[in-house]
Design a protein around this motif. Structure first.
Motif, short mmCIF file in Angstrom:
data_model
loop_
_atom_site.label_atom_id
_atom_site.label_comp_id
_atom_site.label_asym_id
_atom_site.label_seq_id
_atom_site.Cartn_x
_atom_site.Cartn_y
_atom_site.Cartn_z
N GLY A 207 -2.55 29.13 -34.07
CA GLY A 207 -3.70 29.79 -33.47
C GLY A 207 -3.47 31.28 -33.58
O GLY A 207 -3.64 31.88 -34.63
N GLN A 208 -3.02 31.88 -32.49
CA GLN A 208 -2.67 33.28 -32.54
C GLN A 208 -1.23 33.42 -33.05
O GLN A 208 -0.50 32.46 -33.12
N SER A 209 -0.86 34.63 -33.41
CA SER A 209 0.48 34.86 -33.95
C SER A 209 1.54 34.46 -32.93
O SER A 209 1.42 34.76 -31.74
N GLY A 210 2.56 33.77 -33.40
CA GLY A 210 3.60 33.32 -32.48
C GLY A 210 4.82 32.84 -33.24
O GLY A 210 5.14 33.35 -34.30
N TYR A 211 5.46 31.86 -32.67
CA TYR A 211 6.67 31.34 -33.32
C TYR A 211 6.76 29.84 -33.10
O TYR A 211 6.06 29.27 -32.25
N VAL A 212 7.67 29.22 -33.87
CA VAL A 212 7.96 27.79 -33.73
C VAL A 212 9.46 27.63 -33.60
O VAL A 212 10.23 28.19 -34.40
N ASP A 213 9.91 26.90 -32.58
CA ASP A 213 11.33 26.60 -32.40
C ASP A 213 11.62 25.22 -33.00
O ASP A 213 10.97 24.23 -32.62
N VAL B 39 9.29 19.42 -31.36
CA VAL B 39 9.31 20.81 -31.79
C VAL B 39 8.55 21.62 -30.75
O VAL B 39 7.44 21.27 -30.36
N VAL B 40 9.15 22.71 -30.28
CA VAL B 40 8.52 23.54 -29.27
C VAL B 40 7.69 24.60 -29.96
O VAL B 40 8.17 25.34 -30.80
N GLU B 41 6.39 24.69 -29.62
CA GLU B 41 5.52 25.69 -30.22
C GLU B 41 5.17 26.75 -29.18
O GLU B 41 5.24 26.50 -28.00
N ASN B 42 4.79 27.88 -29.68
CA ASN B 42 4.33 28.95 -28.80
C ASN B 42 3.06 29.55 -29.38
O ASN B 42 2.97 29.86 -30.55
N SER C 158 17.68 33.38 -33.78
CA SER C 158 18.16 32.39 -32.82
C SER C 158 17.42 32.57 -31.49
O SER C 158 17.21 33.70 -31.02
N ASN C 159 17.01 31.46 -30.87
CA ASN C 159 16.39 31.56 -29.55
C ASN C 159 17.47 31.52 -28.48
O ASN C 159 18.67 31.54 -28.78
N SER C 160 17.09 31.44 -27.23
CA SER C 160 18.05 31.53 -26.13
C SER C 160 19.01 30.34 -26.09
O SER C 160 20.09 30.43 -25.50
N ASP C 161 18.65 29.21 -26.73
CA ASP C 161 19.53 28.04 -26.78
C ASP C 161 20.29 27.94 -28.10
O ASP C 161 20.97 26.95 -28.36
N GLY C 162 20.16 28.95 -28.95
CA GLY C 162 20.85 28.93 -30.23
C GLY C 162 20.12 28.14 -31.30
O GLY C 162 20.70 27.86 -32.36
N ARG C 163 18.82 27.77 -31.06
CA ARG C 163 18.05 27.01 -32.04
C ARG C 163 17.32 27.96 -33.00
O ARG C 163 17.14 29.14 -32.73
#
Length: 567
Positions: free
Chosen positions: A484-490, A458-461, A512-517
């Protein structure tokens, strides 16, 4: 003398009933034999094998996923979580579910390939019975048996079973006779049963295969509009048209999203190149035989010959036929003419400019309609006074049809390995993608066949964001997140309208992210459970509403109509 006549009349009545029951039982047994001769190739397959055709090997896996959707509470399946290596696919939002609803009735103790085979046989028998009922209504039992056999043993039915492996198209072809039966009955003697039959049969064929339903629906609408011009049957034709419209409404839970959510998938590749309609026209001169073609798109020599003889005989006997017999012949003949026209290249201008026609993909699909029309015409035997002659001709024709069935070299199919997964979730290990050119891939998504993707990662930001315990089941994705700080999870799953996400019970936005996930946006400095669930697309909800109201209207109209008839 009068008292002695009573038991004699009763005895005669019993004899007539016994003879009628014997004839019907014989017709049923013959139908079972004819349908088995047609479908036997896909029965009794060795363990861990299936037939090597264009599509058959995909049907067991589609059925496995479809049934898993039903067990998970998705009565109207739209998303397949385990397809594409677990990245998911909106497969049954677009691919017709009718065959899979029917196959899901069978017990799970049966092998998947056996469930597919039994369902195909059941549809073949369904087509035989309604063809028999339609023709025998006007041309007697022998005509009905002959017509049902001509459909059950048709060449295009064989093509779908043993070459293309398209079980849904095979099923739709065998629903067409029921529509003709109820429409003919509505014009002959309209009642509540005929009205509801037209509605449910039309709804069923749309859900089973819209590419067969579209031309079939168009033909019947044109035919009934013409019938509106005849005074004697104008009210009957009107009510049949109303029933057809309600039938379309019954299918709205499936059909409405197709029309209104077409832009959500990468479907254009399904109509280009090899799949362009211009490559699949069938000219009238090739209807009898197409040689050694990989995909036989013809009627077969025997069926074409029987059709030609029947057509000539009926033309010669036309003036001696009853009005209702003529109407059936006109309907079947018009269906044949309509199908041949749309199959041939002379109709190319329509395929180019009518917005829905090109979505049929292959003009040779019209063989499904043509085969039904030809079968009906073959069964319309003239009512010769000599019963022995009539029976002899019918037996001769049936023998020829059976010879065609058993001698066709296309019945010799190659077997291939097929290991049935232990569960739908196990399909994630084999990257099952049933669409050949990724036409059902969500638009904007990127995933390549033959490449293994790490679905667990899972990609975190965001600073100090941590994701653990990722879990996936039908229509549901879960993981534990500390932000941590506000962000997103792919998440490693495709995005599609219909997904909703909650974090610690509160809804959070997704996109949707850039890869459609799937990308879920989370609050800062929080710990909890991210729960993402699929329900349905907004248009699917609207379609279910339309279908429910259409069903209510059919039931109410049929109920009050039947009450009026009883009075």
């Amino acid at each position: 003398m009068g008292t002695c006549d009573v038991p004699n009349r009763a005895s005669v009545g019993r004899n007539v009933d016994s003879r009628r029951h014997f004839i019907l039982a014989s017709a049923l047994l013959w139908g079972l034999l004819a349908c088995f001769l047609q479908t036997k190739t896909i029965f009794f397959l060795p363990e861990d094998t299936c037939t090597r055709t264009h599509e058959f090997q995909n049907y067991p896996l589609r059925l496995l996923e479809f049934r898993d959707c039903l067990k998970s509470g998705y009565v109207f399946p739209q998303w397949c979580t385990h397809f594409r290596q677990g990245f998911g696919s909106p497969y049954f939002g677009y691919y017709q579910p009718g065959f899979f609803y029917a196959a899901s009735i069978l017990p799970e103790s049966l092998r998947l390939v056996d469930r597919v085979a039994i369902t195909a046989f059941a549809f073949a028998m369904f087509g035989y019975l309604f063809t028999f009922l339609l023709v025998s209504r006007h041309f007697g039992t022998l005509g009905g048996i002959l017509a049902g056999s001509a459909l059950a043993l048709s060449e295009y039915g064989l093509t779908n079973l043993c070459v293309r492996g398209d079980m849904s198209e095979f099923a739709a072809m065998n629903i067409i006779p029921s529509i003709l039966f109820f429409v003919d009955g509505s014009l002959r003697r309209p009642n509540a049963l005929m009205f509801s039959g037209v509605a449910f049969a039309n709804g069923a064929i749309i859900v089973t295969h819209p590419c067969i339903a579209l031309p079939g629906f168009t033909f019947l609408a044109i035919f009934l509009v013409i019938c509106l011009m005849v005074d004697q049957i104008r009210p009957s034709a009107f009510f049949a048209l109303v029933a057809m419209a309600l039938g379309a409404g019954l299918s709205a839970f499936y059909a409405l999203p197709i029309f209104m959510e077409w832009n959500l998938i990468s479907v254009n590749s399904a109509f280009e190149g090899h799949y362009h309609f211009a490559r699949s026209f069938v000219e009238p001169k090739n209807l009898a035989w197409t040689g050694d073609s990989d995909v036989p798109t013809n009627l077969g020599l025997v069926t074409f010959s029987l059709f030609a003889v029947s057509f000539g005989t009926q033309a010669a006997k036309w003036t001696s036929l009853l009005m209702q017999q003529r109407r059936l012949l006109a309907m079947a003949g018009a269906l044949v003419t309509f199908s041949i026209f749309l199959m041939s290249s002379i109709s190319a201008i329509l395929w180019q400019h009518l917005p829905l026609l090109y979505r049929l993909q292959f003009p040779f699909r019209l063989l499904a309609l043509l085969s039904v029309g030809v079968a009906v015409l073959i069964g319309c035997l003239p009512q010769w006074k000599d019963a022995t002659l009539r029976r002899g001709i019918a037996v001769l024709l049936l023998v020829n049809l059976c010879w065609l069935s058993t001698s066709n070299p296309k019945r010799i199919v190659e077997l291939m390995s097929f290991v049935e997964p232990a569960s739908a979730a196990k399909m994630e290990e084999i990257h099952f993608a049933p669409d050949l050119v990724d036409e059902w891939l969500p638009r904007g998504s990127t995933i390549s066949r033959g490449i293994h993707y790490d679905r667990v990662a899972v990609v975190e930001n965001g600073t100090n964001t941590r994701v653990i315990d990722y879990r996936q089941q039908q229509g549901r994705l879960q993981c534990h997140v500390t932000t941590g700080q506000s962000g997103y999870v792919d998440l490693p799953h495709h995005f599609f309208p219909g997904w909703n996400a909650t974090f610690n019970g509160r809804f959070v936005p997704i996109e949707s992210n850039s890869d459609g996930r799937l990308r879920a946006f989370l609050p800062a400095k929080a710990t909890g459970e991210l729960d993402v669930r699929f329900s349905r697309t907004p248009i699917r909800g609207l379609g279910i509403f339309v279908s429910a109201n259409s069903l209510l209207l059919v039931v109410v109209i049929s109920y009050f109509w039947s009450r009026t008839q009883r009075r």
